[in-house]
Design a protein around this motif. Structure first.
Motif, short mmCIF file in Angstrom:
data_model
loop_
_atom_site.label_atom_id
_atom_site.label_comp_id
_atom_site.label_asym_id
_atom_site.label_seq_id
_atom_site.Cartn_x
_atom_site.Cartn_y
_atom_site.Cartn_z
N GLU A 118 -17.82 -25.90 2.13
CA GLU A 118 -16.88 -24.80 2.33
C GLU A 118 -15.65 -25.00 1.45
O GLU A 118 -15.45 -24.28 0.50
CB GLU A 118 -16.52 -24.67 3.80
N THR A 119 -14.84 -25.99 1.78
CA THR A 119 -13.68 -26.31 0.94
C THR A 119 -13.99 -27.46 0.01
O THR A 119 -13.40 -27.59 -1.04
CB THR A 119 -12.47 -26.70 1.81
N GLY A 120 -14.90 -28.31 0.42
CA GLY A 120 -15.24 -29.50 -0.34
C GLY A 120 -14.58 -30.76 0.18
O GLY A 120 -14.86 -31.86 -0.29
N LYS A 148 -23.04 -23.41 -0.96
CA LYS A 148 -21.70 -23.71 -1.46
C LYS A 148 -20.89 -22.43 -1.43
O LYS A 148 -21.36 -21.38 -1.86
CB LYS A 148 -21.78 -24.24 -2.88
N ALA A 152 -14.95 -23.50 -3.69
CA ALA A 152 -14.88 -24.84 -3.11
C ALA A 152 -14.29 -25.79 -4.15
O ALA A 152 -14.55 -25.66 -5.34
CB ALA A 152 -16.27 -25.31 -2.70
#
Length: 178
Positions: A118-120, A148, A152
């Motif tokens: 999501e954000t990483g 992904k 992200a």
């Protein structure tokens, strides 16, 4: 509906127009299996891991499937989460324990797997601590995820598709609003 993955790019990524799952939706078990199968085909092209490490809990099912599809015998689990007793924390909590196998001081190829980037932040935090947890040696570590999110901050080495707004996996059925 799972995108048509027949036109994969040679780089191991999928063409942009095929990567986008739109809007909020719940993936079926069949779709998860298909995404994982296509991900395995791309990974096989240039990487033969010795160990699959799942980021629990979301990465457990994809990691197990990839382990079997790639013919890997060893699987480990590392726990990373943003929740502590059902309260979202600001920081990703990575447990300093790698369970499932005892790392030897050797030169393994490791594949770290989660369900979605999501954000990483989860992958980023795991990748900060994993080399120390593995110990001495020339560990080659690559990352894979089923989905992904666009934007992200962490770019996995392999992913099957980009996800739009919100995806609910079959193992997260309790998150579906009724």
């Amino acid at each position: 509906m799972v995108p048509d993955f027949d036109r994969m790019s040679v780089t191991g990524r999928f063409p942009q127009e095929l990567k986008h799952l739109e809007s909020e939706r719940m993936l079926s078990w069949d779709e998860v299996y298909q995404l994982t199968e296509m991900l395995a085909k791309v990974i096989k092209r240039d990487y033969k891991p010795d160990v699959v490490v799942s980021i629990a809990t979301g990465g457990l099912v994809p990691a197990k499937l990839l382990k079997e599809m790639l013919g890997v015998k060893v699987m480990g689990v590392i726990s990373a989460r943003f929740y502590n007793k059902k309260v979202r924390t600001e920081k990703c909590i990575v447990e300093p324990v790698l369970s499932g196998f005892v790392p030897k001081h050797t030169d393994y190829k490791v594949l770290v797997v989660d369900d979605i980037v999501e954000t990483g932040t989860t992958f980023h935090e795991v990748m900060k601590v994993l080399p120390e947890m593995l110990g001495l040696g020339e560990w080659k570590i690559k990352t894979a995820t089923l989905l992904k999110k666009p934007g992200a901050k962490f770019e996995p080495d392999y992913y099957a598709s980009e996800a739009g707004e919100w995806v609910v996996f079959p193992w997260e059925a309790e998150e579906v609003s009724v």
